[in-house]
Design an enzyme around this catalytic site. Structure first.
Site, PDB file in Angstrom:
ATOM      1  CB  SER A 198      -0.938   0.010   1.209  1.00  0.00           C
ATOM      2  OG  SER A 198      -0.208  -0.038   2.420  1.00  0.00           O
ATOM      3  CG  HIS A 256      -3.721  -0.995  -2.244  1.00  0.00           C
ATOM      4  ND1 HIS A 256      -4.281   0.248  -2.078  1.00  0.00           N
ATOM      5  CD2 HIS A 256      -3.435  -1.448  -0.990  1.00  0.00           C
ATOM      6  CE1 HIS A 256      -4.308   0.556  -0.792  1.00  0.00           C
ATOM      7  NE2 HIS A 256      -3.801  -0.461  -0.114  1.00  0.00           N
ATOM      8  CE  LYS A 261      -7.509   0.409   0.318  1.00  0.00           C
ATOM      9  NZ  LYS A 261      -8.437  -0.153   1.327  1.00  0.00           N
TER      10      LYS A 261
END
Length: 385
Positions: free
Chosen positions: A180, A208, A239
């Site tokens: 991250s 991610h 996200k």
């Protein structure tokens, strides 16, 4: 009488002296890439909304229809009062999307990981954790009470040696799929081979990578070509998916065990069905709108070309996470404040989130950004440098 808050005041002052105090700006969304902060509009490179879906009309309409159909709450734990048809459908669609047999939805990635790891291992077992893993994996490992072996970042030699030495009943390798703060990718194909060799499990946190990497955005496991019953795949949905929550996917028996034993699932109130409906719409967009990933990758290349001659280290990253390593805490804060004054928001990340001496700007790119946005960011960085 002794002031009971004095100890905390002293500790807070220590954080302030080390330039480690965090603040929460009050923001208002203007559009997908601009925020209003303290009355000023800024071009934001601080969000993990990698595909620009949080403002997508299909997701907003799906959430609205979900609220009209189900209301805005869930009432209780899914094992007490059941879970909605929307979340049930979402779990099936997520499993199909990542090409794994079964999925289980959680309220957030942090909640998922602190429940999953202790459900998978306990006393007498062993966890092998990358030194740069996210805090939720670290905390999950600590809660498990298993023996924890931390290996240097992406160091397969050290990991192999630790696995060879272990006599644990059950072995679990934990790793971020995309890290991250650095944006680099774990060597997942080699790690799953180690699992086969040493009779271990591999649990990856693809917070991610999901939506960004792999064919049709199916994630880092697909990007690395992994297909193994030893894989336990976790990804967040707040996200690139643009909404909220997380899911774990894998072998049906493993997922059933996690549903029965993960305390952060059993004892948590279920998520609202309206979130499930928004996420069902999101999965369709991720799968169908390939142009978003193509545009994002062009922006990544444009940024990296523009920062090549800056005085700060820009580690290799093929992902939307593009760190600029400044070094000291005070210096990173100064750069952040200088670009904020010029209408750009990219956050300064400091210890303990990153190792001492590696404070950085964490630049997050989104498919909602334009090439002109990247050029403006590059120009401001050069001016400040």
């Amino acid at each position: 009488m002794i002031d009971p808050t004095l100890e905390f005041e002293t500790a807070l002052q220590g954080l302030a002296d080390a330039h480690l105090i965090r603040k929460r700006p009050v923001i208002e969304a203007v559009d997908g890439t601009h925020l209003r902060v303290d009355g000023n509009t800024v071009l934001a490179f601080c969000s993990n909304d990698y595909l620009g879906l949080s403002q997508h009309p299909a997701l907003i309409e799906a959430a609205r229809q979900g609220a009209l159909t189900y209301g805005v709450g869930a009432g209780a734990s899914p094992l007490v009062s059941g879970h909605s048809a929307a979340i049930d459908a979402l779990e099936h669609e997520l499993a199909d999307f990542v090409r794994l047999p079964r999925a289980l939805y959680f309220g957030s990635g942090y909640v998922a990981n602190i429940g999953l790891v202790p459900a998978l291992v306990g006393r007498g077992d062993a966890v092998f954790s990358d030194s740069l893993n996210h805090a939720c994996l670290i905390d999950g490992a600590r809660l498990s009470r298993a023996d924890i072996h931390v290996y240097p970042h992406n160091d397969l030699t050290a990991l192999t040696e630790a696995l060879q030495r272990s006599t644990a009943r059950r072995k679990l390798i934990l790793t971020d799929a995309v890290f991250s703060m650095d944006g680099d990718v774990a060597p997942l194909a080699e790690m799953i081979a180690l699992c086969e060799r040493f009779d271990a499990w591999l649990m990856i946190d693809d917070a991610h990578g999901f939506g960004v990497l792999g064919p049709q955005g199916r994630g880092t496991a697909a990007h690395c070509g992994i297909d193994s019953p030893r894989l336990i795949y976790m990804a967040t949905l707040g996200k690139a998916a643009g909404s909220a929550g997380a899911f774990v996917a894998g072998h049906p028996t493993v997922i059933e065990w996690l549903m029965q034993r993960a305390r952060s699932y059993i004892f948590a109130t279920a998520s609202p069905a309206m979130v499930g409906e928004a996420l069902r719409a999101s999965v369709k967009v991720i799968e169908q709108e390939e142009w978003r990933r193509e545009h994002l990758h062009r922006l990544i290349a444009r940024l990296r070309a523009g920062t090549a001659d800056l005085p700060w280290e820009h580690p290799a990253s093929p992902t939307a996470i593009q760190p600029l390593i400044i070094g000291g805490n005070a210096e990173a804060l100064a750069v952040m404040q200088a670009i904020r004054q010029r209408g750009i928001w990219a956050p300064a990340i400091r210890p303990p989130t990153v190792p001492e001496g590696t404070a950085r700007l964490r630049i997050s790119l989104s498919a909602a950004h334009s090439e002109a946005d990247i050029d403006r960011l590059v120009a401001v960085l050069h001016e400040v440098a």
